[in-house]
Design a protein around this motif. Structure first.
Motif, PDB file in Angstrom:
ATOM      1  N   SER A   1       0.818   9.313  -5.547  1.00 15.18           N
ATOM      2  CA  SER A   1       1.015  10.775  -5.174  1.00 15.18           C
ATOM      3  C   SER A   1       2.080  11.406  -6.251  1.00 15.18           C
ATOM      4  O   SER A   1       2.066  12.642  -6.422  1.00 15.18           O
TER       5      SER A   1
ATOM      6  N   GLY B   1      -4.855  -0.799  -1.804  1.00 10.34           N
ATOM      7  CA  GLY B   1      -4.236   0.641  -2.067  1.00 10.34           C
ATOM      8  C   GLY B   1      -5.209   1.147  -3.369  1.00 10.34           C
ATOM      9  O   GLY B   1      -5.616   2.344  -3.500  1.00 10.34           O
TER      10      GLY B   1
ATOM     11  N   HIS C   1      -7.668   4.424  -3.261  1.00 13.64           N
ATOM     12  CA  HIS C   1      -7.482   5.745  -3.911  1.00 13.64           C
ATOM     13  C   HIS C   1      -8.614   5.499  -5.219  1.00 13.64           C
ATOM     14  O   HIS C   1      -8.561   6.555  -5.817  1.00 13.64           O
TER      15      HIS C   1
ATOM     16  N   ARG D   1       0.738  -1.063  -0.057  1.00  4.36           N
ATOM     17  CA  ARG D   1       0.017   0.071  -0.049  1.00  4.36           C
ATOM     18  C   ARG D   1       0.836   1.248   0.039  1.00  4.36           C
ATOM     19  O   ARG D   1       0.514   2.256  -0.656  1.00  4.36           O
TER      20      ARG D   1
ATOM     21  N   ASP E   1       0.396   4.210  -2.952  1.00  3.73           N
ATOM     22  CA  ASP E   1       0.346   5.519  -2.149  1.00  3.73           C
ATOM     23  C   ASP E   1       1.480   6.466  -2.828  1.00  3.73           C
ATOM     24  O   ASP E   1       1.130   7.526  -3.324  1.00  3.73           O
ATOM     25  N   HIS E   2       2.753   6.132  -3.020  1.00  6.75           N
ATOM     26  CA  HIS E   2       3.891   6.699  -3.480  1.00  6.75           C
ATOM     27  C   HIS E   2       3.474   6.883  -4.947  1.00  6.75           C
ATOM     28  O   HIS E   2       3.759   8.149  -5.419  1.00  6.75           O
TER      29      HIS E   2
END
Length: 343
Positions: A184, A211, A215, A176, A180-181
Motif C-alpha cells: 500500500s 502475500g 499482489h 500478510r 499488504d501494508h
C-alpha cells in the motif's frame, strides 16, 4: 525470645507462626487462622497479627503449604531465556493464573539442560498442568507421554501430540498484513528474513509467500535464511549490503531479527526507512523503543495468556479430555520504520 527488632525466630532462624503467637501472647491456632485468611478472628485481631508478622519478617512456607494441600493448583511454565516475547508471555500468565486461582512455577530451557529435564522438574514440583512456550518441535510421542501425566498447553506452536492443547496467533495472516501494508506504501521489492524451522517460522514464511503472490509480486520473492536473534538479522543485512541493489522493504521473522537488521543497515550508512522499510513480528517492548519505533505484527500476549489458562482450567476443573487448538488474530502496529519507497 524473639527480639523487638524482628530479626528472626526464637532460635535465631526464620520466624514461625509460633514466634508471631509468642509476640502477641495468643495461640498459634489464632495466628494460623489470620495468616491463612480464614474466618473467625475479628478485624482488630487480624490487624494486630498481621502487623506482628510484618515486624518479625514472617513469610509463609509456600512449599510446606503445597505439600499439605490435596491439590497444588500450580501450573508449570517452561520458557526460554533467549526471546523477549517469552518474558512478556510469562508476565501476562501471572495475572491470568491468579484470576483462576492458580500459581505458577517457572523452569527455563538452557543449553546445558534438556527440555525433558525441565519438564520432569516441573512435574516433580507437583504442577497440575504444563505450559510450554516456544519450545522446539519435540517428537510427538514424547509430548504425548507427558500429556498422559498432566495437561499440556503449547504456546506458539501446534505439534498435534496426543492429549495436548495449543494456543497460537495467526502468523500467516499477520505477515500478510505486513506485506499488504508495504504494498500500500508502493513497495514491490519486498524481502523476508526467514526463521527457519523455529516455532511459527514456517507459518510466517507462508504468509509472506501468500502475500507476495496475491499482489502479483512472485518475481520479487526474496527469502533470506535467518533466525529469531539480532545476530541473524545482522547477517541478513550484510547479505543485502553485498548486493548491487537493496530491497526497498524487509519483513523480518521477529522483532529481534528486525532490530539486528535495522541497526546493521544504519551502521553501514543506509537510511531506514528512507532506503529500506523494516517490519518485525511480535510487537515486543523493543519495537516500542524510541530509537527504533518498529512497525511490527502484534501478538496480544494478554489474550494468549487468558486462552492458555482457560485451556488448563477446562482440563482440570471441567474434565475436558479432547484436545483444543486456539488460533488468535494478529494486528499490525505501524510506526516510523516503514515509509513509501524513494522514487
Amino acid at each position: 525470645m524473639t527480639s523487638d527488632g524482628g530479626d528472626g525466630g526464637a532460635s535465631g532462624g526464620r520466624p514461625t507462626m509460633a514466634d508471631v503467637a509468642a509476640r502477641l501472647g495468643v495461640s498459634r491456632q489464632l495466628v494460623s487462622l489470620v495468616l491463612g485468611d480464614r474466618p473467625g478472628p475479628s478485624a482488630a485481631t487480624r490487624e494486630r497479627v498481621l502487623r506482628a508478622a510484618e515486624e518479625l519478617g514472617y513469610r509463609a512456607d509456600t512449599a510446606a503449604q503445597l505439600l499439605r494441600r490435596a491439590r497444588s493448583r500450580q501450573v508449570g511454565v517452561l520458557f526460554t531465556m533467549e526471546h523477549p516475547m517469552d518474558a512478556d508471555l510469562v508476565e501476562a500468565l501471572y495475572p491470568a493464573a491468579a484470576r483462576l486461582g492458580y500459581g505458577l512455577a517457572l523452569s527455563a530451557m538452557l543449553a546445558n539442560r534438556t527440555e525433558r529435564q525441565a519438564i520432569d522438574e516441573l512435574v516433580g514440583l507437583r504442577c497440575e498442568a504444563l505450559v510450554l512456550i516456544g519450545m522446539s518441535a519435540q517428537a510427538p510421542e514424547d509430548l504425548a507421554e507427558v500429556a498422559r501425566r498432566v495437561p499440556v498447553v503449547e504456546i506458539g506452536q501446534r505439534t498435534d501430540s496426543a492429549g495436548t492443547d495449543s494456543v497460537r496467533t495467526d502468523a500467516v495472516s499477520g505477515v500478510r498484513l505486513a506485506v499488504d501494508h508495504l504494498v500500500s506504501l508502493g513497495h514491490r521489492s519486498i524481502a523476508h528474513v526467514d526463521g527457519g524451522g523455529l516455532p511459527s517460522a514456517p507459518e510466517r514464511r507462508a504468509g509472506y509467500l501468500e502475500g507476495m503472490r496475491e499482489h502479483g509480486l512472485d518475481a520479487y520473492v526474496d527469502l533470506v535464511p535467518g533466525a529469531y536473534t539480532e545476530e541473524a538479522g545482522a547477517r541478513a543485512a550484510r547479505v543485502f549490503l553485498d548486493r548491487d541493489v537493496l530491497p526497498t522493504a524487509v519483513v523480518c521473522c521477529n522483532d529481534q531479527s528486525a532490530r539486528g537488521l535495522l541497526e546493521t543497515l544504519v551502521r553501514a550508512g543506509r537510511s531506514v526507512p528512507g532506503e529500506v522499510s523494516v517490519v518485525g513480528y511480535d510487537d515486543s517492548r523493543a519495537a516500542r523503543l524510541s530509537f527504533l519505533r518498529l512497525t511490527s505484527v502484534r501478538q496480544d500476549v494478554e489474550r494468549i495468556a487468558e486462552a492458555t489458562l482457560e485451556a488448563v482450567a477446562e482440563r482440570l476443573e471441567r474434565g475436558r479430555i479432547e484436545s483444543t487448538h486456539v488460533l488468535l488474530p494478529t494486528t499490525l502496529t505501524v510506526r516510523e520504520s516503514t515509509a513509501p519507497p524513494r522514487t
